[in-house]
Write a protein that holds these residues in place. Sequence first.
Motif, short mmCIF file in Angstrom:
data_model
loop_
_atom_site.label_atom_id
_atom_site.label_comp_id
_atom_site.label_asym_id
_atom_site.label_seq_id
_atom_site.Cartn_x
_atom_site.Cartn_y
_atom_site.Cartn_z
N ALA A 106 0.69 -1.01 -0.11
CA ALA A 106 0.07 0.13 -0.07
C ALA A 106 0.87 1.24 -0.05
N LYS A 107 2.06 1.17 0.70
CA LYS A 107 2.95 2.21 0.65
C LYS A 107 3.27 2.78 -0.63
N ALA A 108 3.62 1.78 -1.59
CA ALA A 108 3.69 2.34 -2.93
C ALA A 108 2.83 2.97 -3.56
N VAL A 109 1.59 2.64 -3.20
CA VAL A 109 0.29 3.45 -4.03
C VAL A 109 0.50 4.90 -3.35
N ALA A 110 0.50 5.07 -1.90
CA ALA A 110 0.36 6.09 -1.28
C ALA A 110 1.67 7.28 -1.70
N ASP A 111 2.64 6.46 -2.08
CA ASP A 111 3.89 7.50 -2.40
C ASP A 111 3.56 8.14 -3.93
N ALA A 112 3.25 7.07 -4.68
CA ALA A 112 2.96 7.34 -6.08
C ALA A 112 1.91 8.50 -6.11
N LEU A 113 0.87 8.49 -5.20
CA LEU A 113 -0.11 9.56 -5.34
C LEU A 113 0.36 10.87 -4.77
N LEU A 114 1.07 11.05 -3.49
CA LEU A 114 1.81 11.89 -3.19
C LEU A 114 2.88 12.63 -4.26
N ALA A 115 3.63 11.62 -4.86
CA ALA A 115 4.76 12.32 -5.89
C ALA A 115 3.96 12.98 -6.94
N GLU A 116 2.82 12.52 -7.37
CA GLU A 116 2.23 13.07 -8.36
C GLU A 116 1.54 14.22 -8.33
#
Length: 426
Positions: A106-116
């Motif tokens: 799940a952290k990969a998803v959260a990190d991708a959302l925040l990065a974008e």
Amino acid sequence: MKKRVLVVGAGASGLAAAITAAREGAQVTVLEAEDKPCKKLLRTGGGRCNLANAADPASVYDCSDPSFPIEVLSNCSVEQILAFFRSLGVESRSLDGWYYPASEEAKAVADALLAEARRLGVKLKFSERVTALRKEEDGTFTAETASWHYQAEALILACGTPAGLKESPADASLTDSFGLKRAPHLPALVPLRAEGMPCKIWAGVRVRAKASLYTGKAAEAMQAGKSRCAGKEAEVLQSKKPADEMTVYAAPDYTEAGQIQFISTGISGIPIFNLSIRAGRALKAGKAVTVCLDFLDGLDADSVLQRLSGLEEEKNEKERIRLLRCVLPEKLAEAAAVVMKKKKCSTEEILRAFPVKISGTGTLAEAQAAGGGVLTAAVSPETMMTEHVPGLYLTGEILEPVGHCGGFNLQFAWAGGILAGKSASV
């Protein structure tokens, strides 16, 4: 001049809305009451983040208008959601139609959302709890916090529910300032508490079974021993009794199948989670609730019962447990023997319709989701905008639909966020 869009809530739906609006050219600000974003998202799917589900959503959502979430998902499909994540660099894979990020983190998803969001210039404000909202005479919206007054031409509320939180978020009642009707929150996707059952004996056991939910008079009759679980076996069971001793067989309100977890307070597991919102609503209405478990589901029931035909009431408890262990784990066989003796159930009845009287559910703080929220009648499933407050959008858990386990709640959150972000930016 860029249109200003204000998003309240930096969870799954809020960030999907913010990214979509920013991609459409809007100037976006996100206000999050917590000190960190995506706290609930990081816990979804046991930390694996079940992004979406390819199954037919027709019967997996519970709300006053079950057609609403179906319409939302028809306007933003599973394919569109997965494409959205590919655009963030998050690949997904299907496990029997349950979609997870390729990393299963799940952290990969959260990190991708925040990065974008940051790449697009979205302003992310954490520990910024909104205390008041209003629409000004010029049509703009104002959000007040302890430190600032934020203004925008469009407002997206994605502030969630109290589910999984120790304290109810103050944001949950922000919609009241716009006169929107809300249904009270109830725990969903949560264990069920059992009454009068040998829970200490069965604690820690896991077994596959079909769980059937009964409420109201049918549940009362079962608890009194005057009714049994219905099914294709009902006629067989009836035929063994004289006409004046026939038992009434009731049809269930709802049925789920899968792995059942037996815990020290009752029963849990995905099938029970999926029944919990309906069970909780019935309990709140003062109705009796019983869950019947069919341990022979998926087995050759006739063959099993024929082999166990020697199990009769006069057998001693040790022998009953030994024979029940042909189907059930040892601890559950011990518990079943106790129930058989107490309720005077036959072998067939205890294996096909193990009756569990339900006294309550887990709390909102223990729940993975919550039923209730703003009624969907006020919202357009095409845009997520409220019909009587132009420029105000609602998305995610703040709305009443609650789905089954398997990514359905996240799927509704992503879809609503994408639809709201696109519409709000115009």
